[in-house]
Design an enzyme around this catalytic site. Structure first.
Site, PDB file in Angstrom:
ATOM      1  N   ASP A  23      27.547  39.930 -21.058  1.00 12.95           N
ATOM      2  CA  ASP A  23      28.163  38.865 -20.250  1.00 12.95           C
ATOM      3  C   ASP A  23      28.525  39.365 -18.843  1.00 12.95           C
ATOM      4  O   ASP A  23      28.277  38.683 -17.844  1.00 12.95           O
ATOM      5  CB  ASP A  23      29.427  38.396 -21.004  1.00 12.95           C
ATOM      6  N   HIS A 192      38.835  45.657 -11.019  1.00 13.44           N
ATOM      7  CA  HIS A 192      38.118  44.872 -10.009  1.00 13.44           C
ATOM      8  C   HIS A 192      39.065  44.153  -9.047  1.00 13.44           C
ATOM      9  O   HIS A 192      38.644  43.673  -8.007  1.00 13.44           O
ATOM     10  CB  HIS A 192      37.084  43.930 -10.635  1.00 13.44           C
ATOM     11  N   ASP A 249      46.002  44.185 -21.477  1.00 12.90           N
ATOM     12  CA  ASP A 249      44.746  43.798 -20.822  1.00 12.90           C
ATOM     13  C   ASP A 249      44.936  43.557 -19.321  1.00 12.90           C
ATOM     14  O   ASP A 249      44.071  43.911 -18.525  1.00 12.90           O
ATOM     15  CB  ASP A 249      44.207  42.504 -21.475  1.00 12.90           C
ATOM     16  N   HIS A 254      45.635  45.105 -13.509  1.00 12.61           N
ATOM     17  CA  HIS A 254      45.616  44.274 -12.298  1.00 12.61           C
ATOM     18  C   HIS A 254      47.015  44.005 -11.731  1.00 12.61           C
ATOM     19  O   HIS A 254      47.246  44.134 -10.531  1.00 12.61           O
ATOM     20  CB  HIS A 254      44.965  42.918 -12.576  1.00 12.61           C
ATOM     21  N   LYS A 349      43.158  28.387 -12.551  1.00 11.17           N
ATOM     22  CA  LYS A 349      42.844  29.790 -12.253  1.00 11.17           C
ATOM     23  C   LYS A 349      43.513  30.130 -10.926  1.00 11.17           C
ATOM     24  O   LYS A 349      43.325  29.420  -9.933  1.00 11.17           O
ATOM     25  CB  LYS A 349      41.320  29.903 -12.121  1.00 11.17           C
TER      26      LYS A 349
HETATM   27  N1  LIG Z   1      32.703  39.809 -19.274  1.00  8.69           N
HETATM   28  C1  LIG Z   1      33.585  39.937 -18.296  1.00  8.69           C
HETATM   29  O1  LIG Z   1      33.813  39.025 -17.486  1.00  8.69           O
HETATM   30  C2  LIG Z   1      34.350  41.220 -18.135  1.00  8.69           C
HETATM   31  C3  LIG Z   1      35.340  41.293 -17.111  1.00  8.69           C
HETATM   32  C4  LIG Z   1      36.028  42.498 -16.925  1.00  8.69           C
HETATM   33  C5  LIG Z   1      35.719  43.576 -17.730  1.00  8.69           C
HETATM   34  N2  LIG Z   1      34.763  43.467 -18.713  1.00  8.69           N
HETATM   35  C6  LIG Z   1      34.468  44.656 -19.512  1.00  8.69           C
HETATM   36  O2  LIG Z   1      33.062  44.893 -19.443  1.00  8.69           O
HETATM   37  C7  LIG Z   1      32.587  45.460 -20.653  1.00  8.69           C
HETATM   38  C8  LIG Z   1      31.435  44.594 -21.178  1.00  8.69           C
HETATM   39  O3  LIG Z   1      31.924  43.306 -21.473  1.00  8.69           O
HETATM   40  P1  LIG Z   1      30.940  42.083 -21.795  1.00  8.69           P
HETATM   41  O4  LIG Z   1      31.794  40.876 -21.762  1.00  8.69           O
HETATM   42  O5  LIG Z   1      29.734  42.118 -20.922  1.00  8.69           O
HETATM   43  O6  LIG Z   1      30.501  42.378 -23.300  1.00  8.69           O
HETATM   44  P2  LIG Z   1      29.287  41.725 -24.116  1.00  8.69           P
HETATM   45  O7  LIG Z   1      28.868  40.427 -23.551  1.00  8.69           O
HETATM   46  O8  LIG Z   1      29.708  41.765 -25.544  1.00  8.69           O
HETATM   47  O9  LIG Z   1      28.071  42.736 -23.891  1.00  8.69           O
HETATM   48  C9  LIG Z   1      28.023  43.979 -24.535  1.00  8.69           C
HETATM   49  C10 LIG Z   1      26.797  44.731 -24.086  1.00  8.69           C
HETATM   50  O10 LIG Z   1      26.806  45.981 -24.743  1.00  8.69           O
HETATM   51  C11 LIG Z   1      25.552  46.168 -25.386  1.00  8.69           C
HETATM   52  N3  LIG Z   1      25.747  46.964 -26.602  1.00  8.69           N
HETATM   53  C12 LIG Z   1      26.664  46.760 -27.566  1.00  8.69           C
HETATM   54  N4  LIG Z   1      26.530  47.714 -28.516  1.00  8.69           N
HETATM   55  C13 LIG Z   1      25.530  48.509 -28.121  1.00  8.69           C
HETATM   56  C14 LIG Z   1      24.910  49.643 -28.673  1.00  8.69           C
HETATM   57  N5  LIG Z   1      25.315  50.174 -29.832  1.00  8.69           N
HETATM   58  N6  LIG Z   1      23.899  50.197 -28.009  1.00  8.69           N
HETATM   59  C15 LIG Z   1      23.466  49.682 -26.822  1.00  8.69           C
HETATM   60  N7  LIG Z   1      24.004  48.623 -26.241  1.00  8.69           N
HETATM   61  C16 LIG Z   1      25.020  48.041 -26.884  1.00  8.69           C
HETATM   62  C17 LIG Z   1      25.079  44.779 -25.711  1.00  8.69           C
HETATM   63  O11 LIG Z   1      23.684  44.812 -25.936  1.00  8.69           O
HETATM   64  P3  LIG Z   1      22.958  43.657 -26.837  1.00  8.69           P
HETATM   65  O12 LIG Z   1      23.281  42.357 -26.149  1.00  8.69           O
HETATM   66  O13 LIG Z   1      21.532  43.988 -26.752  1.00  8.69           O
HETATM   67  O14 LIG Z   1      23.564  43.739 -28.183  1.00  8.69           O
HETATM   68  C18 LIG Z   1      25.482  44.056 -24.431  1.00  8.69           C
HETATM   69  O15 LIG Z   1      24.558  44.334 -23.415  1.00  8.69           O
HETATM   70  C19 LIG Z   1      33.809  45.515 -21.569  1.00  8.69           C
HETATM   71  O16 LIG Z   1      34.386  46.784 -21.443  1.00  8.69           O
HETATM   72  C20 LIG Z   1      34.759  44.488 -20.989  1.00  8.69           C
HETATM   73  O17 LIG Z   1      36.112  44.786 -21.266  1.00  8.69           O
HETATM   74  C21 LIG Z   1      34.089  42.318 -18.920  1.00  8.69           C
END
Ligand SMILES: NC(=O)c1ccc[n+]([C@@H]2O[C@H](COP(=O)([O-])OP(=O)(O)OC[C@H]3O[C@@H](n4cnc5c(N)ncnc54)[C@H](OP(=O)(O)O)[C@@H]3O)[C@@H](O)[C@H]2O)c1
Length: 497
Positions: A23, A192, A249, A254, A349
């Site tokens: 995401d 961020h 969180d 932040h 927001k």
């Molecule tokens: N989303 C946001 O807006 C946001 C904002 C601030 C911070 N964050 C931080 O950013 C990080 C990612 O968040 P997200 O929301 O993008 O999570 P997400 O949508 O659940 O995506 C997780 C990613 O990790 C990959 N992954 C999971 N297990 C794996 C493994 N064993 N080997 C290889 N790849 C693996 C997944 O690949 P597959 O899809 O192929 O399974 C996917 O690309 C987190 O630490 C979160 O706290 C996110």
């Protein structure tokens, strides 16, 4: 403001995004790369590898990114502009929980570098679930010692998403794992909010304006409010969020960063080290407000329906909202309450800081003896620093109502950044990626700041037994539980929106 010895140049590099299908990549990182590309801010020899678990070709991956960018970038989608960047993007399927994957990852990057990035510079972005940070850091390290002994001829930097640990102990162990592989100056710890223009602008507004700088203390300021409100729920992040809650969180990262920038002592010189040291001293002086007990100074809330969200425990008590009344134990701020609040599924927001100045001494009697009618008894000066969704500064002051002889009413001076400069501030992730490529660390958290922030949060939990504190239910689309309103109204105050 720079720290470390990395040169500020746009050197060619390969960016490897672990979590390249997630995401964050789709909503933030890929649009940021596209915008940087359009603006000519990527090095000519930039290339990218997305790593994920799902099986797919590089072509499929590029199409998925194109769709995500067209949905999420503020730049207008442009197929022709995208094509040269798309050519530089590859996809690698690998399970990063499997140590056996790492030699394959290394080999893939080496081949990619041979054809695309002879300088060998590598920028790793850890955009995966926080529980994968430690194994990823360790395995990257293992690979270093078990294979060639050194990675590449170029630099290696790592960008790591928040949360950096879930408490002091886990943060320290994560830091240790990262430092075993990367020098500290090559670790870019993301908060961020530090990529937001207005946060840096706060320092300018405070210190470079004669009308504000001398007033920035407990003689003139009544209270400070910091709000980071989200109008969305936890989405698909239930398993992470339910273990974490709003305090760990959002407050730990932040909101404490915002508080530190608003309240720190002026740096004697514009050096990053000095800014960090002043922020550290400030965070060390933060306490829960000492009077009335924790239940009055910490309000936990949970939105109705949270327990039905995916991956949330039945009867979970995790807080999706928190409001805090904090004190800063130093001579500048003694006696001034700092109210912080953040939550999910709130009315809108919004991220902003509001400085409420003290009322002018004897204002009521002076106004009344002058025969003036003070509307709502309100003679406040408020300075609001708006960071999200739009950026700007609003100052409320008092005037005589036009065409009246005896009425005082509030008026506002409203600076809208986008109206004045006709540009959108770059998205935080754009600035952060560009900085990491240049080796600039001013917009990243230092390890010392993260450590200090966890010490504070863990300390508040331990000292006041917050784990047992009840979460008050609130309706989605409101400003949170009524108890948070009461916290201020008991002092004759209100939250400013
Ligand atoms: N989303 C946001 O807006 C946001 C904002 C601030 C911070 N964050 C931080 O950013 C990080 C990612 O968040 P997200 O929301 O993008 O999570 P997400 O949508 O659940 O995506 C997780 C990613 O990790 C990959 N992954 C999971 N297990 C794996 C493994 N064993 N080997 C290889 N790849 C693996 C997944 O690949 P597959 O899809 O192929 O399974 C996917 O690309 C987190 O630490 C979160 O706290 C996110």
């Amino acid at each position: 403001m720079r720290r470390g010895a990395n040169p500020v140049t746009l050197e060619d590099c390969t960016m490897v995004i672990f979590g390249g299908t997630g995401d964050l990549t789709k909503r933030k990182l890929a649009p940021a790369l596209f915008n940087l590309h359009i603006e000519g801010k990527l090095p000519p020899g930039f290339s990218m590898i997305g790593v994920g678990r799902k099986e797919k070709s590089s072509n499929q991956y590029r199409s998925e990114l194109a769709k995500a960018i067209s949905e999420h970038s503020f730049e207008t989608w442009d197929e022709e502009a995208w094509a040269p960047l798309a050519e530089k993007i590859d996809y690698l399927q690998a399970d990063i929980e499997e140590p056996a994957s790492y030699p394959r990852i290394r080999e893939y990057i080496a081949e990619h570098n041979t054809s695309r990035n002879p300088l060998g510079n590598e920028l790793y972005y850890l955009a995966v679930s926080p529980h994968l940070f430690p194994p990823l850091a360790e395995n990257l390290g293992l690979e270093k010692t078990s294979h060639t002994g050194s990675f590449t001829q170029g630099w290696r930097r790592v960008m790591i998403e928040k949360p950096f640990g879930s408490n002091l102990e886990t943060a320290r162990s994560l830091n240790k794992a990262l430092c075993a592989t990367f020098d500290d100056q090559n670790i870019y710890r993301i908060d961020h909010y530090l990529g937001k223009e207005m946060l840096h602008n706060i320092l300018v507004v405070r210190f470079i304006n004669t009308v504000f700088e001398p007033l920035w203390n407990n003689t003139y300021i009544d209270n400070v409010q910091i709000t980071v409100a989200e109008n969305e729920g936890i989405g698909n992040r239930g398993s992470y969020y339910d273990r974490t809650g709003a305090m760990r969180d959002m407050i730990q990262s932040h909101l404490l960063q915002m508080l530190a920038v608003v309240a720190m002592e002026p740096p004697a010189k514009a050096s990053l080290d000095e800014v960090i040291n002043n922020k550290l001293s400030l965070i060390s002086a933060v306490r829960l407000w000492p009077e009335n007990g924790p239940a009055r100074n910490v309000i936990f809330g949970q939105y109705e329906g949270y327990n039905q969200e995916n991956d949330v425990k039945e009867n979970s008590t995790t807080e999706t909202y928190v409001a805090l009344k904090l004190a800063i134990d130093n001579s500048r701020w003694r006696g001034v309450p700092f109210y912080l609040r953040t939550g999910k599924l709130l009315q809108e927001k919004q991220a902003r800081v509001t400085i409420q100045f003290k009322k002018p001494a004897g204002h009521h009697s002076a106004a009344i003896s002058a025969g003036l009618d003070v509307e709502n008894g309100n003679l406040l000066n408020l300075l609001t620093l708006k960071m999200q969704p739009s950026e700007g500064i609003v100052f409320q002051f008092n005037i005589k109502k036009p065409a009246s002889v005896d009425e005082i009413v509030p008026a506002t001076m409203d600076f809208c950044q986008q109206c004045a400069f006709q540009i959108n501030s770059p998205e935080a992730y754009e600035l952060l990626i560009a900085d990491a490529i240049k080796g600039e660390k001013a917009r990243f958290s230092s390890w010392e700041e993260i450590e200090k922030a966890w010490q504070l949060i863990d300390g508040i939990y331990e000292c006041y037994g917050l784990s047992g504190l009840k979460s008050h239910l609130y309706k989605p689309g409101t400003w949170g539980p009524a108890e948070a309103e009461d916290m201020l109204s008991a002092q004759g105050l209100q939250w400013w929106v």
